[in-house]
Design a protein around this motif. Structure first.
Motif, PDB file in Angstrom:
ATOM      1  N   ASN A 101      67.913  26.048  16.545  1.00 30.88           N
ATOM      2  CA  ASN A 101      66.588  25.731  16.008  1.00 30.88           C
ATOM      3  C   ASN A 101      65.458  26.288  16.866  1.00 30.88           C
ATOM      4  OD1 ASN A 101      67.430  24.145  13.704  1.00 30.88           O
ATOM      5  ND2 ASN A 101      68.098  22.608  15.184  1.00 30.88           N
ATOM      6  N   SER A 102      65.812  26.941  17.961  1.00 32.34           N
ATOM      7  CA  SER A 102      64.806  27.527  18.851  1.00 32.34           C
ATOM      8  C   SER A 102      64.615  28.998  18.509  1.00 32.34           C
ATOM      9  CB  SER A 102      65.250  27.391  20.310  1.00 32.34           C
ATOM     10  OG  SER A 102      64.497  28.242  21.147  1.00 32.34           O
ATOM     11  N   ASN A 103      63.404  29.369  18.111  1.00 36.61           N
ATOM     12  CA  ASN A 103      63.131  30.768  17.780  1.00 36.61           C
ATOM     13  C   ASN A 103      63.417  31.686  18.960  1.00 36.61           C
ATOM     14  OD1 ASN A 103      62.250  31.135  15.005  1.00 36.61           O
ATOM     15  ND2 ASN A 103      60.541  29.800  15.525  1.00 36.61           N
ATOM     16  N   LYS A 104      63.095  31.234  20.158  1.00 42.67           N
ATOM     17  CA  LYS A 104      63.306  32.060  21.345  1.00 42.67           C
ATOM     18  C   LYS A 104      64.791  32.312  21.581  1.00 42.67           C
ATOM     19  CE  LYS A 104      62.373  32.269  26.314  1.00 42.67           C
ATOM     20  NZ  LYS A 104      61.748  31.592  27.478  1.00 42.67           N
ATOM     21  N   GLU A 105      65.606  31.262  21.515  1.00 41.13           N
ATOM     22  CA  GLU A 105      67.037  31.417  21.784  1.00 41.13           C
ATOM     23  C   GLU A 105      67.746  32.176  20.661  1.00 41.13           C
ATOM     24  OE1 GLU A 105      69.232  28.122  23.296  1.00 41.13           O
ATOM     25  OE2 GLU A 105      67.491  27.293  24.363  1.00 41.13           O
ATOM     26  N   VAL A 106      67.336  31.941  19.429  1.00 36.01           N
ATOM     27  CA  VAL A 106      67.927  32.671  18.304  1.00 36.01           C
ATOM     28  C   VAL A 106      67.552  34.151  18.383  1.00 36.01           C
ATOM     29  CG1 VAL A 106      67.842  32.977  15.795  1.00 36.01           C
ATOM     30  CG2 VAL A 106      68.153  30.698  16.765  1.00 36.01           C
ATOM     31  N   ALA A 107      66.317  34.444  18.785  1.00 36.59           N
ATOM     32  CA  ALA A 107      65.891  35.841  18.938  1.00 36.59           C
ATOM     33  C   ALA A 107      66.725  36.539  20.014  1.00 36.59           C
ATOM     34  CB  ALA A 107      64.411  35.905  19.288  1.00 36.59           C
ATOM     35  N   GLN A 108      67.034  35.836  21.099  1.00 31.20           N
ATOM     36  CA  GLN A 108      67.876  36.414  22.148  1.00 31.20           C
ATOM     37  C   GLN A 108      69.284  36.696  21.613  1.00 31.20           C
ATOM     38  OE1 GLN A 108      67.475  33.368  25.136  1.00 31.20           O
ATOM     39  NE2 GLN A 108      65.666  34.310  26.063  1.00 31.20           N
ATOM     40  N   ALA A 109      69.813  35.763  20.822  1.00 34.79           N
ATOM     41  CA  ALA A 109      71.141  35.959  20.228  1.00 34.79           C
ATOM     42  C   ALA A 109      71.130  37.142  19.265  1.00 34.79           C
ATOM     43  CB  ALA A 109      71.580  34.682  19.504  1.00 34.79           C
ATOM     44  N   MET A 110      70.095  37.224  18.441  1.00 40.36           N
ATOM     45  CA  MET A 110      69.991  38.323  17.485  1.00 40.36           C
ATOM     46  C   MET A 110      69.863  39.664  18.196  1.00 40.36           C
ATOM     47  SD  MET A 110      70.316  37.368  14.346  1.00 40.36           S
ATOM     48  CE  MET A 110      69.613  38.765  13.475  1.00 40.36           C
ATOM     49  N   ASN A 111      69.175  39.684  19.320  1.00 42.17           N
ATOM     50  CA  ASN A 111      69.037  40.935  20.075  1.00 42.17           C
ATOM     51  C   ASN A 111      70.381  41.426  20.602  1.00 42.17           C
ATOM     52  OD1 ASN A 111      66.320  41.620  19.806  1.00 42.17           O
ATOM     53  ND2 ASN A 111      65.690  40.168  21.388  1.00 42.17           N
ATOM     54  N   GLN A 112      71.290  40.507  20.930  1.00 42.49           N
ATOM     55  CA  GLN A 112      72.641  40.904  21.343  1.00 42.49           C
ATOM     56  C   GLN A 112      73.364  41.606  20.188  1.00 42.49           C
ATOM     57  OE1 GLN A 112      74.761  37.496  22.862  1.00 42.49           O
ATOM     58  NE2 GLN A 112      73.012  36.827  24.079  1.00 42.49           N
ATOM     59  N   VAL A 113      73.219  41.040  18.990  1.00 43.81           N
ATOM     60  CA  VAL A 113      73.854  41.624  17.806  1.00 43.81           C
ATOM     61  C   VAL A 113      73.244  42.991  17.495  1.00 43.81           C
ATOM     62  CG1 VAL A 113      74.253  41.329  15.327  1.00 43.81           C
ATOM     63  CG2 VAL A 113      74.412  39.353  16.860  1.00 43.81           C
ATOM     64  N   LEU A 114      71.918  43.077  17.545  1.00 47.97           N
ATOM     65  CA  LEU A 114      71.234  44.336  17.239  1.00 47.97           C
ATOM     66  C   LEU A 114      71.570  45.416  18.265  1.00 47.97           C
ATOM     67  CD1 LEU A 114      67.752  42.901  16.188  1.00 47.97           C
ATOM     68  CD2 LEU A 114      69.552  43.769  14.688  1.00 47.97           C
ATOM     69  N   SER A 115      71.724  45.024  19.520  1.00 49.95           N
ATOM     70  CA  SER A 115      72.094  45.995  20.561  1.00 49.95           C
ATOM     71  C   SER A 115      73.489  46.552  20.311  1.00 49.95           C
ATOM     72  CB  SER A 115      72.038  45.333  21.942  1.00 49.95           C
ATOM     73  OG  SER A 115      70.716  44.953  22.259  1.00 49.95           O
ATOM     74  N   LEU A 116      74.404  45.678  19.879  1.00 55.57           N
ATOM     75  CA  LEU A 116      75.762  46.123  19.553  1.00 55.57           C
ATOM     76  C   LEU A 116      75.733  47.097  18.377  1.00 55.57           C
ATOM     77  CD1 LEU A 116      78.795  45.597  20.300  1.00 55.57           C
ATOM     78  CD2 LEU A 116      78.807  43.938  18.430  1.00 55.57           C
ATOM     79  N   ARG A 117      74.932  46.780  17.378  1.00 57.52           N
ATOM     80  CA  ARG A 117      74.783  47.672  16.216  1.00 57.52           C
ATOM     81  C   ARG A 117      74.271  49.045  16.635  1.00 57.52           C
ATOM     82  NH1 ARG A 117      69.532  46.858  12.796  1.00 57.52           N
ATOM     83  NH2 ARG A 117      68.832  47.721  14.786  1.00 57.52           N
ATOM     84  N   ASP A 118      73.227  49.050  17.457  1.00 56.35           N
ATOM     85  CA  ASP A 118      72.621  50.319  17.867  1.00 56.35           C
ATOM     86  C   ASP A 118      73.550  51.129  18.767  1.00 56.35           C
ATOM     87  OD1 ASP A 118      70.410  49.546  16.438  1.00 56.35           O
ATOM     88  OD2 ASP A 118      69.279  48.853  18.191  1.00 56.35           O
TER      89      ASP A 118
END
Length: 200
Positions: free
Chosen positions: A44-61
């Motif tokens: 429910n934390s935008n900051k923590e979810v954004a950090q998690a999403m950045n891990q996924v996006l980095s893997l994609r890139d």
């Protein structure tokens, strides 16, 4: 096709997952599901979810592949039509994704599913939804209809705002549906459909 299952967090397993992607070079990677992959994060934390999403996006890139991140809708949303805010947790998850797709059960058949795209950076907004039919022989979904009115497949008590009804009605009319048929879909008077379409 390769599978990787773990009860550890996505971050802990990232080196092994990255190695597997490098070895198999998949076109698409599925992560099922967000909550289990990022148990250490406050969903429910935008900051923590954004950090998690950045891990996924980095893997994609890094590997130049698509990633489908599976998640669940919020509780008590069965009576609502599909929008991005039906997702559980923080909104930054949707903000950072390239697209939001919802797969929901149809009330008309056990094998039917409704597929609705509510957001995409790569194509125009979708009006209505696709109707899919599960094929038990191929264990895959096949397109039953390219366009259906979502609310008619989600059962009783579905909430659809007037703007969405108007857009769906215009699409149905442009594709050959009569005002009588459209009024039957929404359970409204023909005069209401006429106002939506601005037809005298």
């Amino acid at each position: 096709m390769a599978y990787y299952t773990s009860r550890n967090s996505f971050l802990n397993e990232l080196p092994e997952i990255s190695n597997m992607i490098e070895e198999y070079k998949p076109v698409v990677v599925f992560i099922d599901n967000f909550r289990l992959a990022f148990l250490e994060s406050d969903g429910n934390s935008n900051k923590e979810v954004a950090q998690a999403m950045n891990q996924v996006l980095s893997l994609r890139d890094l590997h130049n592949c698509s990633i489908v991140l599976i998640d669940h809708t919020r509780k008590n949303t069965r009576g609502l039509t599909t929008e991005s805010d039906l997702q559980s947790g923080a909104g930054s998850k949707s903000d950072l994704a390239d697209g939001d797709y919802f797969l929901r059960r149809s009330s008309k058949s056990e094998s039917f599913r409704i597929l609705k795209r509510s957001k995409s950076r790569n194509c125009a907004d979708q009006v209505g939804a696709k109707l899919l039919n599960f094929n038990p022989d191929s264990l895959w979904f096949e397109v039953e209809e390219e366009f259906v009115e979502e609310a008619s497949h989600l059962g009783e008590g579905i909430t659809v705002n007037t703007d969405e009804k108007r857009e769906i009605a215009k699409h149905l009319y442009a594709n050959g549906q009569t005002m009588e048929q459209i009024s039957s879909v929404f359970g409204v008077a023909k005069s209401t459909v006429s106002r939506w379409l601005k037809i005298n």
